[in-house]
Design a protein around this motif. Structure first.
Motif, mmCIF file in Angstrom:
data_model
loop_
_atom_site.group_PDB
_atom_site.id
_atom_site.type_symbol
_atom_site.label_atom_id
_atom_site.label_comp_id
_atom_site.label_asym_id
_atom_site.label_seq_id
_atom_site.Cartn_x
_atom_site.Cartn_y
_atom_site.Cartn_z
ATOM 1 N N ASP A 1 36.407 24.760 -24.704
ATOM 2 C CA ASP A 1 37.867 22.879 -24.893
ATOM 3 C C ASP A 1 39.487 24.490 -24.609
ATOM 4 O O ASP A 1 40.273 23.429 -23.709
ATOM 5 N N PHE A 2 39.067 24.937 -25.164
ATOM 6 C CA PHE A 2 40.711 25.893 -25.772
ATOM 7 C C PHE A 2 41.541 26.018 -24.487
ATOM 8 O O PHE A 2 42.309 25.993 -24.358
ATOM 9 N N ILE A 3 40.485 26.827 -24.218
ATOM 10 C CA ILE A 3 40.713 27.704 -22.582
ATOM 11 C C ILE A 3 41.344 26.877 -21.554
ATOM 12 O O ILE A 3 41.896 27.222 -20.712
ATOM 13 N N GLU A 4 39.745 25.852 -21.752
ATOM 14 C CA GLU A 4 40.181 24.940 -20.436
ATOM 15 C C GLU A 4 41.440 24.184 -20.567
ATOM 16 O O GLU A 4 42.315 23.956 -19.311
ATOM 17 N N ALA A 5 42.028 23.763 -21.657
ATOM 18 C CA ALA A 5 42.950 22.916 -21.731
ATOM 19 C C ALA A 5 44.306 24.149 -21.601
ATOM 20 O O ALA A 5 45.371 23.164 -21.194
ATOM 21 N N GLU A 6 44.566 25.423 -22.085
ATOM 22 C CA GLU A 6 45.424 25.943 -21.518
ATOM 23 C C GLU A 6 45.885 26.302 -19.948
ATOM 24 O O GLU A 6 46.798 26.751 -19.690
ATOM 25 N N LYS A 7 44.294 26.911 -19.172
ATOM 26 C CA LYS A 7 44.168 26.837 -18.116
ATOM 27 C C LYS A 7 44.714 25.876 -17.374
ATOM 28 O O LYS A 7 45.857 25.710 -16.399
ATOM 29 N N ARG A 8 44.529 24.789 -17.899
ATOM 30 C CA ARG A 8 45.116 23.095 -17.411
ATOM 31 C C ARG A 8 46.590 23.058 -17.281
ATOM 32 O O ARG A 8 47.336 22.540 -16.091
ATOM 33 N N SER A 9 46.764 23.557 -18.209
ATOM 34 C CA SER A 9 48.689 23.419 -18.768
ATOM 35 C C SER A 9 49.859 23.957 -18.173
ATOM 36 O O SER A 9 50.038 23.704 -17.925
ATOM 37 N N LYS A 10 49.086 26.004 -18.093
ATOM 38 C CA LYS A 10 49.771 26.237 -17.590
ATOM 39 C C LYS A 10 51.081 27.192 -18.866
ATOM 40 O O LYS A 10 51.486 27.837 -18.395
ATOM 41 N N GLU A 11 51.780 26.404 -19.410
ATOM 42 C CA GLU A 11 51.892 26.760 -20.147
ATOM 43 C C GLU A 11 52.471 27.714 -20.687
ATOM 44 O O GLU A 11 53.223 28.266 -21.347
ATOM 45 N N ARG A 12 51.426 28.226 -21.848
ATOM 46 C CA ARG A 12 51.178 29.423 -22.341
ATOM 47 C C ARG A 12 50.367 30.239 -21.532
ATOM 48 O O ARG A 12 49.792 31.250 -22.350
ATOM 49 N N TYR A 13 49.892 30.527 -20.237
ATOM 50 C CA TYR A 13 48.576 31.218 -19.732
ATOM 51 C C TYR A 13 49.210 32.502 -19.127
ATOM 52 O O TYR A 13 49.794 32.209 -18.505
ATOM 53 N N VAL A 14 48.463 33.429 -19.427
ATOM 54 C CA VAL A 14 48.781 34.537 -19.286
ATOM 55 C C VAL A 14 47.913 35.804 -18.045
ATOM 56 O O VAL A 14 48.254 35.431 -16.934
#
Ligand SMILES: [Zn+2]
Length: 344
Positions: free
Chosen positions: A205-218
């Protein structure tokens, strides 16, 4: 999707001397770690690290005895008993694992990278880091095999004295024991709590949320996922890496190290651009916790001001509260660009 990235926006009111002592507000955030619930402070300050004078440290280290240099290593360092490591020392390529004289845990190793007394940060590539990480992994796998009471494993790295290293000669510290450190315990508790409350898997769930928001995705490298940490642990924003397919140490394969080291080398290059030349790395693994994922963290370390003050002070030391001078989101674009720029 219930991973919560909670933050409280706050501010302190002052009469600002830089604005003719007019009433002003200094903003800051209190952030809550989405997994552990820990809090930390994130500021919005115009901080830029100055390039440190590494030469002076290297020169001083040449005047102090180094037990890891090739001419003295055999004589000046301990060896493991035969039942732990047959032959006393575990060797892979140019790297050797020897016992740590300051045992952090029941099984505590020091992995000397190679004969080279100093490896500049820009030369930390997958090639120069591979032997040491592989040797450390094989050491931990050996302990996992011979002692079933051991459940918690880590590979740790202090690179250069500002990150706490007393010896310049590059070395890792693989540890294994029966009791988790605070950070691993909080991760395990957080993941179990999430599974109980949301009937879901925190990491997915964390990875999906971070990928969707892109704010912190490297980015992603092979099977590894890279992100700027929502709640940094360090003075400058830090980077987290997750192995989404790897729950236990036994699942971590030698092949997994290469994409991890490729990602790590790129993150280190991004930090070099920020004039950071010292860092801590920890890779955390467990024996058997279904809610866990192997993960790692890369924390930049520095002496923030020319007087040489530590980047750890009363908040981290006594309140166990991190403070970070600017937000992970404010530098994420730069890190993402550098991480994905040069495909090797
Ligand atoms: Zn040396």
């Amino acid at each position: 999707m219930t991973v919560s990235f909670r933050k409280i926006q706050s501010s302190a009111r002052i009469l600002n001397p830089f604005k003719g002592h007019a009433l002003d507000e200094l903003p800051f955030e209190i952030r809550f770690d989405p997994l552990t619930g820990e809090t930390g402070r994130v500021f919005d300050l115009p901080f830029k690290a100055e390039k440190p004078r590494i030469e002076a440290i290297i020169e001083r280290s040449g005047e102090i005895f180094c037990p890891f240099c090739p001419e003295v290593l055999e004589k000046s360092t301990p060896a493991f008993p035969e039942d732990i490591i047959p032959g006393g020392r575990l060797k892979v390529g140019r790297a050797s694992v020897i016992p740590n004289l300051v045992p952090f845990d029941q099984y505590a190793g020091v992995t000397v990278f190679s004969d080279e007394h100093y490896i500049p940060m820009e030369k930390l590539t997958p090639e120069t880091m591979r032997d040491a990480f592989l040797a450390s992994l094989l050491f931990l796998k050996r302990i996992e095999e011979i002692d079933l009471t051991v459940r918690f494993f880590s590979i740790n790295w202090n690179y250069m004295p500002p990150a706490g290293s007393s010896i310049v000669h590059p070395h890792l510290q693989p540890n294994a024991g029966a009791v988790p450190t605070n950070h691993v315990r909080l991760q395990l508790e957080g993941a179990a709590r999430y599974a109980r409350e949301h009937q879901g898997d925190y990491w997915a769930d964390f990875i999906e949320a971070e990928k969707r928001s892109k704010e912190r995705y490297v980015g992603e490298m092979g099977s590894t996922f890279w992100i700027m940490s929502f709640l940094p642990m360090s003075f400058l924003p830090d980077v987290s890496c997750i192995f989404p397919e790897r729950r236990f140490l036994s699942e971590l394969r030698e092949d997994d190290l290469l994409p991890f080291l490729e990602g790590l080398a790129r993150i280190l290059r991004a930090y070099l651009e920020e004039n950071v030349s010292s860092f801590n790395v920890a890779l955390f693994a467990v024996r058997d916790a279904p809610n866990f994922r192997i993960n790692a963290r890369i924390c930049p370390r520095l002496l923030p001001r020319p007087i040489g003050n530590s980047d750890i002070a009363f908040p981290q030391m006594l309140h166990r509260e991190s403070f970070t001078v600017y937000s992970p989101e404010s530098v994420c674009g730069k890190f993402r660009e550098l991480f994905n720029r040069n495909s090797r």
